[in-house]
Design a protein around this motif. Structure first.
Motif, PDB file in Angstrom:
ATOM      1  N   ARG A 153      51.185  60.948  27.519  1.00  0.00           N
ATOM      2  CA  ARG A 153      52.241  60.336  26.702  1.00  0.00           C
ATOM      3  C   ARG A 153      51.779  59.961  25.303  1.00  0.00           C
ATOM      4  O   ARG A 153      52.572  59.586  24.452  1.00  0.00           O
ATOM      5  CB  ARG A 153      52.771  59.083  27.414  1.00  0.00           C
ATOM      6  CG  ARG A 153      53.549  59.417  28.672  1.00  0.00           C
ATOM      7  CD  ARG A 153      53.653  58.252  29.603  1.00  0.00           C
ATOM      8  NE  ARG A 153      52.341  57.892  30.136  1.00  0.00           N
ATOM      9  CZ  ARG A 153      52.140  57.319  31.324  1.00  0.00           C
ATOM     10  NH1 ARG A 153      53.166  57.013  32.088  1.00  0.00           N
ATOM     11  NH2 ARG A 153      50.919  57.042  31.733  1.00  0.00           N
ATOM     12  N   ALA A 189      55.417  69.627  24.063  1.00  0.00           N
ATOM     13  CA  ALA A 189      55.938  68.395  23.482  1.00  0.00           C
ATOM     14  C   ALA A 189      54.829  67.811  22.602  1.00  0.00           C
ATOM     15  O   ALA A 189      53.680  68.249  22.663  1.00  0.00           O
ATOM     16  CB  ALA A 189      56.329  67.425  24.587  1.00  0.00           C
ATOM     17  N   ARG A 190      55.197  66.787  21.800  1.00  0.00           N
ATOM     18  CA  ARG A 190      54.227  66.225  20.856  1.00  0.00           C
ATOM     19  C   ARG A 190      53.867  64.796  21.217  1.00  0.00           C
ATOM     20  O   ARG A 190      54.661  64.090  21.828  1.00  0.00           O
ATOM     21  CB  ARG A 190      54.821  66.227  19.442  1.00  0.00           C
ATOM     22  CG  ARG A 190      55.153  67.581  18.927  1.00  0.00           C
ATOM     23  CD  ARG A 190      56.134  67.498  17.772  1.00  0.00           C
ATOM     24  NE  ARG A 190      57.451  67.049  18.201  1.00  0.00           N
ATOM     25  CZ  ARG A 190      58.380  66.559  17.374  1.00  0.00           C
ATOM     26  NH1 ARG A 190      58.119  66.419  16.105  1.00  0.00           N
ATOM     27  NH2 ARG A 190      59.554  66.192  17.835  1.00  0.00           N
ATOM     28  N   GLY A 195      51.267  56.319  21.525  1.00  0.00           N
ATOM     29  CA  GLY A 195      52.629  56.653  21.944  1.00  0.00           C
ATOM     30  C   GLY A 195      52.931  56.199  23.373  1.00  0.00           C
ATOM     31  O   GLY A 195      52.038  56.079  24.208  1.00  0.00           O
ATOM     32  N   GLU A 197      55.717  57.617  25.027  1.00  0.00           N
ATOM     33  CA  GLU A 197      56.388  58.765  25.638  1.00  0.00           C
ATOM     34  C   GLU A 197      56.145  59.978  24.743  1.00  0.00           C
ATOM     35  O   GLU A 197      56.108  59.839  23.518  1.00  0.00           O
ATOM     36  CB  GLU A 197      57.895  58.455  25.699  1.00  0.00           C
ATOM     37  CG  GLU A 197      58.639  58.872  26.974  1.00  0.00           C
ATOM     38  CD  GLU A 197      57.868  58.748  28.276  1.00  0.00           C
ATOM     39  OE1 GLU A 197      57.458  59.811  28.780  1.00  0.00           O
ATOM     40  OE2 GLU A 197      57.679  57.622  28.793  1.00  0.00           O
ATOM     41  N   MET A 199      57.014  63.212  22.648  1.00  0.00           N
ATOM     42  CA  MET A 199      58.202  63.509  21.843  1.00  0.00           C
ATOM     43  C   MET A 199      58.659  64.942  22.103  1.00  0.00           C
ATOM     44  O   MET A 199      57.861  65.800  22.454  1.00  0.00           O
ATOM     45  CB  MET A 199      57.878  63.344  20.354  1.00  0.00           C
ATOM     46  CG  MET A 199      57.456  61.933  20.003  1.00  0.00           C
ATOM     47  SD  MET A 199      56.285  61.920  18.652  1.00  0.00           S
ATOM     48  CE  MET A 199      57.388  62.210  17.276  1.00  0.00           C
ATOM     49  N   GLU A 200      59.938  65.138  21.895  1.00  0.00           N
ATOM     50  CA  GLU A 200      60.576  66.451  22.099  1.00  0.00           C
ATOM     51  C   GLU A 200      59.744  67.598  21.507  1.00  0.00           C
ATOM     52  O   GLU A 200      59.028  67.418  20.528  1.00  0.00           O
ATOM     53  CB  GLU A 200      61.934  66.431  21.401  1.00  0.00           C
ATOM     54  CG  GLU A 200      63.147  66.933  22.148  1.00  0.00           C
ATOM     55  CD  GLU A 200      62.941  67.981  23.202  1.00  0.00           C
ATOM     56  OE1 GLU A 200      63.438  69.094  22.997  1.00  0.00           O
ATOM     57  OE2 GLU A 200      62.326  67.708  24.255  1.00  0.00           O
ATOM     58  N   ILE A 212      50.663  63.994  14.287  1.00  0.00           N
ATOM     59  CA  ILE A 212      51.407  64.316  15.509  1.00  0.00           C
ATOM     60  C   ILE A 212      50.808  65.588  16.078  1.00  0.00           C
ATOM     61  O   ILE A 212      50.563  66.539  15.335  1.00  0.00           O
ATOM     62  CB  ILE A 212      52.907  64.521  15.198  1.00  0.00           C
ATOM     63  CG1 ILE A 212      53.480  63.249  14.548  1.00  0.00           C
ATOM     64  CG2 ILE A 212      53.685  64.874  16.460  1.00  0.00           C
ATOM     65  CD1 ILE A 212      54.952  63.339  14.189  1.00  0.00           C
TER      66      ILE A 212
END
Ligand code: MG
Length: 319
Positions: A153, A189-190, A195, A197, A199-200, A212
């Motif tokens: 995550r 995903a990134r 973080g 979660e 990211m898309e 990122i």
């Protein structure tokens, strides 16, 4: 004048017909048959991830493996390892059945039971890999591959997962195997530092801005190249909105095995450029790949798997 061997090489497609016998007049039937046997020996080496057969294989493993060999597959990648067994069959029996069918077990997919990797469960994960590596070494498997994505995550979690993979790689190596990781689309995903979660996924082919990172890139960066290789599932990479060929070019020394997969039977969706994928695979000297098929709605799993073999056997770009 060409010698017989050279002659056969240049006329391989005609040799099985009457041409040869007609020309020399003294070539026996057995000799005429020889070129096609030679051709068979150098035929395409196509692998199958046995997950593709689902439960159908486990109704009759010995018979099923023979069917698979007859379709044109010559290597398999196992799935369903659990405590020294593949499904309900002991690994020694599974190996014997594969040998009898003429299939070589090259690889295996195995997941540790935990998804969250922490300092507290590190030893549990390593104990699991030790047993899995030893069990597979006994039947001569070359690749020990994790197909399931652990929790990733944040940048830090990706780094720790990389550390665990490297440790698993050491254990596999000590048992004489190579440790690899197989992706789905979630790895594209990134993540960011700290973080909560992932990211898309990015829009098609886009690169993430500074700070990122795509999880897959982080996994590559945080694993020891001498201990961890990557088995790229080309279909899931496309579903992750990235180009598998671009990854294969960028990480030629890391992506060593492929999953050749499409939405269903290979080539039918028209969304996968297998010609480019195979071209790059040969350029990278990748020798092992495995066909994979999810639940197939167009017939039995065996029929779908045969459709995939037929596609590869027919494709001119597959050597
Ligand atoms: Mg796959």
């Amino acid at each position: 004048m060409k010698n017989r061997r050279e002659f056969l090489k240049t006329t391989s497609l005609l040799a099985a017909g009457g041409l040869l016998a007609g020309k020399s007049g003294i070539v026996s039937a057995a000799e005429v048959a020889a070129p096609s046997m030679v051709q068979k020996k150098v035929s395409k080496v196509i692998g199958l991830q046995i997950y593709s057969l689902g439960r159908e294989l486990h109704e009759d493993v010995a018979g099923g493996l023979k069917k698979v060999a007859k379709m044109g597959y010559s290597t398999i990648e196992l799935a369903g390892y659990n405590d020294g067994k593949i499904g309900n069959v002991s690994m020694a029996d599974f190996k014997k059945m594969s040998d009898d069918a003429g299939l070589k077990i090259t690889s295996t997919h195995v997941n540790p039971s935990v998804r969250e990797y922490t300092k507290a469960n590190k030893q549990q994960i390593m104990d699991f890999w030790k047993k899995a590596a030893d069990d597979h070494a006994k039947i001569g498997v070359k690749y020990l591959i994790q197909p399931g994505q652990p929790a990733t995550r944040s940048t830090e979690e990706v780094a720790y997962v990389g550390e665990i993979f490297t440790e698993a790689g050491k254990i596999a190596k000590a048992a004489g195997l190579s440790f690899g990781y197989h992706n789905h689309d979630g790895e594209f995903a990134r993540v960011i530092p700290g973080g909560k979660e992932a990211m898309e996924r990015l829009p098609w082919g886009q690169k993430p801005p500074e700070g990122i990172e795509i999880i897959y890139d982080g996994m590559l960066r945080h694993t020891d190249p001498s201990l961890v290789f990557f088995e790229m599932d080309v279909y899931w990479t496309v579903m992750g909105r990235q180009d598998p060929v671009e990854y294969m070019q960028k990480y030629a020394d890391r992506i060593r095995v492929l999953h050749i997969k499409d939405r269903a039977v290979l080539g039918q969706s028209g969304m996968m450029n297998f010609e480019m994928i195979f071209k790059q695979a040969y350029a990278n000297r990748i020798s092992d790949y495995f066909v994979e098929l999810e639940k197939y709605s167009g017939g039995t799993q065996f029929e779908g798997v045969k459709g995939c073999a037929d596609y590869l056997l027919k494709a001119k770009f597959v050597k």
